[in-house]
Design a protein around this motif. Sequence first.
Motif, PDB file in Angstrom:
ATOM      1  N   ASP A  43     -47.597 -32.392 -26.677  1.00 23.03           N
ATOM      2  CA  ASP A  43     -49.064 -33.372 -27.035  1.00 23.03           C
ATOM      3  C   ASP A  43     -48.740 -34.185 -26.084  1.00 23.03           C
ATOM      4  N   LEU A  44     -49.847 -33.427 -25.465  1.00 19.48           N
ATOM      5  CA  LEU A  44     -51.070 -34.621 -23.904  1.00 19.48           C
ATOM      6  C   LEU A  44     -52.397 -35.360 -25.343  1.00 19.48           C
ATOM      7  N   GLU A  45     -52.480 -36.152 -25.419  1.00 18.35           N
ATOM      8  CA  GLU A  45     -53.568 -36.782 -26.065  1.00 18.35           C
ATOM      9  C   GLU A  45     -55.028 -36.084 -24.861  1.00 18.35           C
ATOM     10  N   ARG A  46     -55.215 -36.273 -23.791  1.00 19.62           N
ATOM     11  CA  ARG A  46     -56.050 -35.344 -23.031  1.00 19.62           C
ATOM     12  C   ARG A  46     -55.062 -34.182 -21.724  1.00 19.62           C
ATOM     13  N   VAL A  47     -55.880 -33.503 -21.053  1.00 21.38           N
ATOM     14  CA  VAL A  47     -55.739 -32.910 -19.716  1.00 21.38           C
ATOM     15  C   VAL A  47     -56.839 -33.571 -18.922  1.00 21.38           C
ATOM     16  N   ILE A  48     -56.484 -33.998 -17.874  1.00 21.43           N
ATOM     17  CA  ILE A  48     -57.522 -34.641 -16.439  1.00 21.43           C
ATOM     18  C   ILE A  48     -57.074 -33.887 -15.517  1.00 21.43           C
ATOM     19  N   PHE A  49     -58.740 -32.611 -15.169  1.00 16.05           N
ATOM     20  CA  PHE A  49     -58.465 -31.854 -13.841  1.00 16.05           C
ATOM     21  C   PHE A  49     -58.895 -32.826 -12.830  1.00 16.05           C
ATOM     22  N   VAL A  50     -57.826 -32.648 -11.967  1.00 14.68           N
ATOM     23  CA  VAL A  50     -58.204 -33.739 -10.760  1.00 14.68           C
ATOM     24  C   VAL A  50     -58.268 -32.501  -9.251  1.00 14.68           C
ATOM     25  N   PRO A  51     -59.315 -32.531  -9.236  1.00 17.20           N
ATOM     26  CA  PRO A  51     -59.447 -31.197  -8.294  1.00 17.20           C
ATOM     27  C   PRO A  51     -59.254 -32.331  -6.322  1.00 17.20           C
ATOM     28  N   ASN A  52     -58.309 -31.240  -5.356  1.00 16.94           N
ATOM     29  CA  ASN A  52     -58.176 -32.377  -4.337  1.00 16.94           C
ATOM     30  C   ASN A  52     -59.061 -32.145  -3.907  1.00 16.94           C
ATOM     31  N   ASN A  53     -59.758 -33.538  -2.957  1.00 15.84           N
ATOM     32  CA  ASN A  53     -60.365 -33.805  -1.461  1.00 15.84           C
ATOM     33  C   ASN A  53     -60.452 -32.412  -0.845  1.00 15.84           C
ATOM     34  N   GLN A  54     -59.343 -33.171   0.069  1.00 12.06           N
ATOM     35  CA  GLN A  54     -58.891 -32.948   0.951  1.00 12.06           C
ATOM     36  C   GLN A  54     -57.412 -32.193   1.102  1.00 12.06           C
ATOM     37  N   PRO A  55     -56.668 -31.552   0.290  1.00 14.09           N
ATOM     38  CA  PRO A  55     -55.706 -30.576   0.113  1.00 14.09           C
ATOM     39  C   PRO A  55     -54.903 -31.146   1.189  1.00 14.09           C
ATOM     40  N   PRO A  56     -53.193 -31.757   1.463  1.00 14.14           N
ATOM     41  CA  PRO A  56     -52.983 -32.552   3.108  1.00 14.14           C
ATOM     42  C   PRO A  56     -52.454 -31.143   3.223  1.00 14.14           C
ATOM     43  N   HIS A  57     -51.777 -30.074   2.682  1.00 18.22           N
ATOM     44  CA  HIS A  57     -51.649 -29.170   3.645  1.00 18.22           C
ATOM     45  C   HIS A  57     -52.289 -27.874   4.091  1.00 18.22           C
ATOM     46  N   LYS A  58     -53.579 -28.284   3.624  1.00 13.75           N
ATOM     47  CA  LYS A  58     -54.670 -27.150   4.297  1.00 13.75           C
ATOM     48  C   LYS A  58     -55.809 -27.349   5.338  1.00 13.75           C
ATOM     49  N   LYS A  59     -56.056 -27.306   5.860  1.00  8.83           N
ATOM     50  CA  LYS A  59     -57.186 -27.197   6.980  1.00  8.83           C
ATOM     51  C   LYS A  59     -58.451 -27.623   5.676  1.00  8.83           C
TER      52      LYS A  59
END
Length: 208
Positions: free
Chosen positions: A40-56
């Motif tokens: 029952d979510l009012e909105r879903v906000i996609f949050v693409p990561n900038n620099q994934p912490p575990h990937k180069k």
Amino acid sequence: MERSGQNLSQRKRLGLMGGTFDPIHVGHLVVAEEARTRFDLERVIFVPNNQPPHKKAYQVAQAEHRYAMCLLATASNPFFEVSREELERPGPSYTIDTIRAFRARLGSEVELYFITGADAVLEIMTWREPEAILAEAHVVAVHRPGFDLQRLSAAIGPEQGARILTMPMPGLEISSTDLRRRVAAGESIRYLTPEAVVDYIYKTGLYR
Ligand code: NAP
């Protein structure tokens, strides 16, 4: 925790769809829509990561490309948004920083649902401040068919594992890895991601 005079059903609920989205595909969209109705979510906000912490950084497509593809893919759904929160923050994209940023903006009354892949959640105890993440947000682990849910409590521990919500990715064997492989191999990705994203990938030459 409930505040006086306000029960859970009256509180606003917001989904934060965390991921690398390299590229976004139909599986992500189905999951976001399913989570929206299920929780029952009012909105879903996609949050693409900038620099994934575990990937180069060189392992993933530029953040601006991944952000643009998220915008194209979600444009037709009035309940979906895309956030630049992690793109505007230099350095690794730590989930706790994102949750705190949304919390600061939206206030303590909003319930946050951080939705991401179960494979990523398996490692949540190695993320920055995992206890704070679990205290500040509901974590939803999305799993593909065949994923053994006992792996979650085994990896995270029974106590923290019990606090994680799980959700199947409905019958779809689609992954960003497969889309990248298909583009590199010259195979079709049509219908695996919205047409505008297919066009964007071919136009920019991503994943060739
Ligand atoms: P990943 O390793 O690229 O993906 C792990 C698995 O989860 C893949 O099978 C992926 O499928 C799936 N997945 C990823 N996002 C999904 C989503 N929103 N819905 C459904 N399935 C999803 O993981 P990632 O994308 O880099 O990281 C996931 C999230 O965890 C991101 O928001 C990231 O910033 C966060 N994270 C935080 C920390 C930290 O705070 N220290 C550390 C690690 C990750 P596809 O490849 O098909 O998407």
